[in-house]
Motif scaffolding. Structure first.
Motif, PDB file in Angstrom:
ATOM      1  N   TYR A   1     -41.906  15.448  62.671  1.00 11.37           N
ATOM      2  CA  TYR A   1     -42.213  14.577  61.742  1.00 11.37           C
ATOM      3  C   TYR A   1     -43.511  13.816  62.206  1.00 11.37           C
ATOM      4  CZ  TYR A   1     -37.179  15.533  60.309  1.00 11.37           C
ATOM      5  OH  TYR A   1     -36.457  15.814  59.971  1.00 11.37           O
ATOM      6  N   ASP A   2     -44.539  13.800  61.409  1.00 12.51           N
ATOM      7  CA  ASP A   2     -45.849  13.118  61.568  1.00 12.51           C
ATOM      8  C   ASP A   2     -45.708  11.941  60.646  1.00 12.51           C
ATOM      9  OD1 ASP A   2     -48.232  12.314  62.478  1.00 12.51           O
ATOM     10  OD2 ASP A   2     -49.094  14.192  61.878  1.00 12.51           O
TER      11      ASP A   2
ATOM     12  N   LEU B   1     -43.879  21.144  61.327  1.00 10.23           N
ATOM     13  CA  LEU B   1     -44.429  20.042  60.597  1.00 10.23           C
ATOM     14  C   LEU B   1     -44.159  20.383  59.028  1.00 10.23           C
ATOM     15  CD1 LEU B   1     -47.539  19.121  62.746  1.00 10.23           C
ATOM     16  CD2 LEU B   1     -45.770  17.769  62.377  1.00 10.23           C
TER      17      LEU B   1
ATOM     18  N   ARG C   1     -46.891   9.090  60.702  1.00 12.59           N
ATOM     19  CA  ARG C   1     -48.290   8.455  60.912  1.00 12.59           C
ATOM     20  C   ARG C   1     -49.381   9.278  60.410  1.00 12.59           C
ATOM     21  NH1 ARG C   1     -50.031   5.779  66.441  1.00 12.59           N
ATOM     22  NH2 ARG C   1     -48.211   4.552  65.863  1.00 12.59           N
ATOM     23  N   GLY C   2     -49.521  10.578  60.714  1.00 17.16           N
ATOM     24  CA  GLY C   2     -50.400  11.453  59.964  1.00 17.16           C
ATOM     25  C   GLY C   2     -50.328  11.637  58.633  1.00 17.16           C
ATOM     26  N   TRP C   3     -49.113  11.888  57.974  1.00 16.91           N
ATOM     27  CA  TRP C   3     -49.002  11.756  56.752  1.00 16.91           C
ATOM     28  C   TRP C   3     -49.427  10.316  55.993  1.00 16.91           C
ATOM     29  CZ3 TRP C   3     -43.006  13.006  57.157  1.00 16.91           C
ATOM     30  CH2 TRP C   3     -42.631  14.241  57.787  1.00 16.91           C
TER      31      TRP C   3
END
Length: 461
Positions: free
Chosen positions: A247-248, A111, A250-252
């Protein structure tokens, strides 16, 4: 109230002198984390001071080469670039200082690698799309926009994508304690290029209006960003082991968007005065007020230096659950924000007239505005970078609300005061809003975190 006696204005109480001398000794020595933080903050401050000198020089030269009206248009357009460019990264430049330390602490290397590349591609793609949309809006609204503003505004749109990516790279670099890499391209290289390009155009006999100045600024932003990207990629290759990327997005965004609200309202609070002035007062008066703001910028640089240095450490200590260490570090950051800010304010007010005269004799009329504007800056510095503390500890929403309330107050006061009092009204509106924001943030941190975030008085341990 104007300063009439330079010697008495610059004379500091003995206690303040002793405190500043102690701070200087601490800045130059020591190997602990507090000493490292002071040296990193000192590096940032020096970069911002050199940058301010270059920016100051560029503004003086532009004001003299362009004339009051063209200079006022350039200031107006460049203010929009600074405002929009600082908001169009979704808050990634600030949240990087929370996301990267958390990934490192938890060992989520895939990540981490994904964020280091994906965050930049994401912000570039979206900012490019938005810039094209804004350029179309300007063209559609051209009948209602001043003829001398259309082309500079369009060039400003082309400046936004590299500006946004540079901000994102700045956040990544600062999260690794690479302060010079994060800041020098934007604040040193870019300013030097603007001076070089505009001076070259002037020397060659070109008409240096708002359009030419914006072309020079756009070229400088693109070149500085690309150079920063090349160096940052090389540094990251030697610092992060190669491997798969995750790749996150949405979390970022879940972390970044509330921080974006904080940053966005802060920027609106910072630029509302100039933008409202442009609507109600002549361009020449906007230029005078902008010169005053630039002259006082040194005070805000101190706050910026501590914010940039401490934010990712707030996140790290919180992730480790080390509350005593966090509390001591917060106290240290506040102390090192307020006292240097106070000293810098006194010096700048004492030297205000000759500094404003450098822009041109007509700019000296803004000297008394400096005293009104300085009040808010000094009061705000008394609680240090607590907005970064709230953001890094997951209190972004309440922090955004505080900034939103301060912005609404500033906008209302500017609209009420600027038409009648001009620059004095804008400075008064901003100072009142900053005092309100300071009191509100102090109360929030006291209630939420149990910390006494003030440079003086009893502080919790």
């Amino acid at each position: 109230m104007a300063v009439t006696d330079t010697q008495s204005a610059t004379a500091l109480p003995r206690g303040v002198i002793a405190r500043l001398r102690s701070m200087l000794n601490g800045l130059l020595g020591g190997s602990g984390e507090a000493s490292v933080t002071r040296r990193l903050a000192g590096t940032i401050f020096v970069i911002r001071v050199v940058s301010a000198g270059l920016a100051y020089l560029s503004q003086i030269l532009l004001a003299r080469w362009m004339g009051g009206s063209d200079y006022g248009v350039y200031v107006y357009v460049w203010t929009w670039v600074l405002l929009l460019g600082s908001m169009m990264d979704f808050g990634i430049s600030a949240s990087a200082q929370k996301i990267i330390p958390e990934y490192r602490t938890s060992g989520e290397h895939a990540l981490l690698r994904g964020f280091l590349s994906g965050s930049r591609w994401m912000t570039f793609a979206v900012s490019s799309a938005v810039s094209l949309l804004l350029a179309g809006v300007i063209r559609a609204l051209s009948p209602w926009i001043g003829a001398n503003e259309i082309v500079p505004l369009t060039i400003g749109c082309l400046t936004l994508p590299p500006f946004v990516v540079a901000n994102t790279q700045d956040g990544i670099a600062r999260s690794h304690d690479w302060m010079r890499l994060g800041l020098m391209p934007q604040f040193i290289v870019r300013q030097a290029l603007i001076i070089g390009f505009t001076a070259g155009a002037f020397a060659l006999g070109f008409h240096l209006g708002a359009t030419a100045a914006m072309l020079a600024s756009a070229g400088a932003v693109w070149i500085a960003m690309i150079g920063q990207m090349v160096v940052l990629n090389r540094r990251l290759e030697g610092h992060i082991e190669p491997g798969p990327k995750a790749y996150d997005f949405r979390g970022w965004l879940a972390i970044s968007l509330p921080i974006l609200l904080v940053e966005g309202f802060y920027l609106l609070l910072s630029y509302t005065d100039v933008l409202v002035l442009q609507q109600f007062r002549p361009s020449e008066e906007v230029g005078v007020y902008f010169a005053v703001v630039k002259t006082l910028a040194l005070v805000s640089f101190i706050h910026y230096a501590m914010s940039a240095t401490t934010a990712h450490r707030f996140a790290e200590y919180h992730a480790l659950g080390d509350k005593p260490r966090l509390s001591a570090y917060v106290a240290h950051a506040i102390n090192w924000t307020f006292w240097p800010s106070l000293a810098a304010t006194i010096v700048l007010l004492a030297l205000g007239k000759p500094l404003l005269w450098l822009f041109g004799p007509q700019f000296v009329v803004g000297y008394d505005i400096m005293f009104v504007a300085a009040i808010g800056l000094v009061v705000r510095s008394a609680i240090g970078p607590v907005e970064r503390l709230l953001n890094m500890l997951g209190h972004q929403h309440i922090c955004a609300l505080a900034y939103a309330l301060a912005f609404v107050m500033n906008l209302a006061l500017c609209v009420a005061l600027v038409p009648h009092f001009g620059g004095h009204g804008a400075a008064a509106a901003t100072s009142i809003s900053l005092v309100f924001e300071t009191v509100l943030l102090f109360w929030i941190v006291r209630r939420r975190l149990g910390l006494h975030v003030l440079a003086f008085g009893k502080r919790d341990s």
